[in-house]
Design a protein around this motif. Structure first.
Motif, PDB file in Angstrom:
ATOM      1  N   PHE A 154      37.198  45.696  52.848  1.00  0.00           N
ATOM      2  CA  PHE A 154      37.466  47.114  53.132  1.00  0.00           C
ATOM      3  C   PHE A 154      37.680  47.327  54.628  1.00  0.00           C
ATOM      4  N   VAL A 158      41.420  50.931  48.949  1.00  0.00           N
ATOM      5  CA  VAL A 158      40.061  50.956  49.489  1.00  0.00           C
ATOM      6  C   VAL A 158      39.240  52.137  48.992  1.00  0.00           C
ATOM      7  N   ARG A 175      35.829  51.657  46.929  1.00  0.00           N
ATOM      8  CA  ARG A 175      34.539  52.045  47.527  1.00  0.00           C
ATOM      9  C   ARG A 175      33.730  52.899  46.555  1.00  0.00           C
TER      10      ARG A 175
END
Length: 282
Positions: A260, A270, A274
């Motif tokens: 990331f 990303v 996440r």
């Protein structure tokens, strides 16, 4: 930031700093500024702050390699020029491009602030090359790497090129990538990402030979990252986080965080990844 033609490159190192008076002002400032930004330093020998700022400006002008010119004007010897530019206090620094003042400041600013000011008023000669390199990352990373090297050859302090070169090399499993990421200055805006990205080495250095279970998925993720298939790598690493946190001392989670950091929050993969990782952890 002002635009500029490539004619700026003809300025020689000897011309980086020039003394200007009323007789030479038209030629050395107004005419020169049509193609090259001219930074005027209004100063005087008796001025203490001028003696602090002057050497900094001169060093930065030589460092710039002709992308801008420093014109020093002694206000005691050229009062009409000081009056024309409405100089109230010295040192007074004014950036002129195409005959117009584009920005200015007064006082002996620290070097970091002077550098930041120059970035606003002086075009980056590597800006086009940097944009091309960034555009090539997804389709031709090898060419992007070559262009980042070219930029750094011309401008070794270009932090964007330095970080991006290290990032691409590290993701490909090249040991030079980790070395390059470690060279990103602590003061750089890329510092935290570079530091966090160092952990990618544990992933990309995983053996290529097949293995069973979670270790096999981990190795497949490593191969995917080296090949630039980040979507596949993220899926495999998330699968491992969901079922085997003990693998390589929570290695899949650490690899994801490093990935990331190197891809950046603006990468389309990303944000969703996440959130999925957070759901798995909490």
């Amino acid at each position: 930031m002002v635009g500029v033609t490539n004619k700026a490159s003809v300025t020689t190192a000897q011309e980086a700093v020039i003394e200007v008076n009323e007789a030479t002002f038209e030629r050395d400032v107004l005419q020169r500024s049509q193609t090259t930004p001219v930074v005027i330093d209004f100063w005087a020998p008796w001025c203490g702050p001028c003696r602090v700022l002057g050497p900094t400006l001169e060093r930065l002008a030589h460092e710039a390699g002709g992308s801008w010119v420093l014109a020093k004007i002694n206000v005691d010897e050229n009062p009409r020029l000081a009056q024309m530019f409405r100089v109230q206090g010295i040192p007074a620094v004014k950036a002129v491009y195409q005959g117009k003042i584009v920005d200015e400041f007064t006082g002996a600013l620290p070097e970091s602030q002077v550098r930041a000011w120059l970035k606003r008023v002086v075009p980056d000669p590597n800006a086009d090359l940097l944009a091309m390199a960034q555009a090539l990352e997804a389709t031709n990373p090898a060419e992007a790497i070559a262009r980042y090297r070219l930029i750094l050859g011309q401008d070794p302090k270009n932090e964007t090129a330095l970080f991006n070169l290290g990032r691409l090399l590290a993701l490909r499993g090249d040991p030079e990538g980790i070395v390059t990421l470690k060279q990103v200055p602590a003061s750089s805006s890329f510092s935290s990402r570079a530091t966090a990205g160092l952990a990618i080495a544990n992933l990309v250095n995983a053996p290529a030979e097949p293995a069973e279970g979670s270790e096999g998925l981990y190795r497949q993720a490593a191969a995917a990252v080296r090949a630039g298939d980040y979507a596949t790598a993220i899926e495999q690493l998330l699968t491992i986080v969901g079922r085997d946190r003990a693998l390589r001392d929570d290695g899949a989670r650490k690899a994801l965080l490093a990935l990331f950091a190197l891809l950046g929050d603006d990468h389309p993969l990303v944000g969703p990844a996440r959130r999925r990782l957070a759901n798995l952890l909490f």
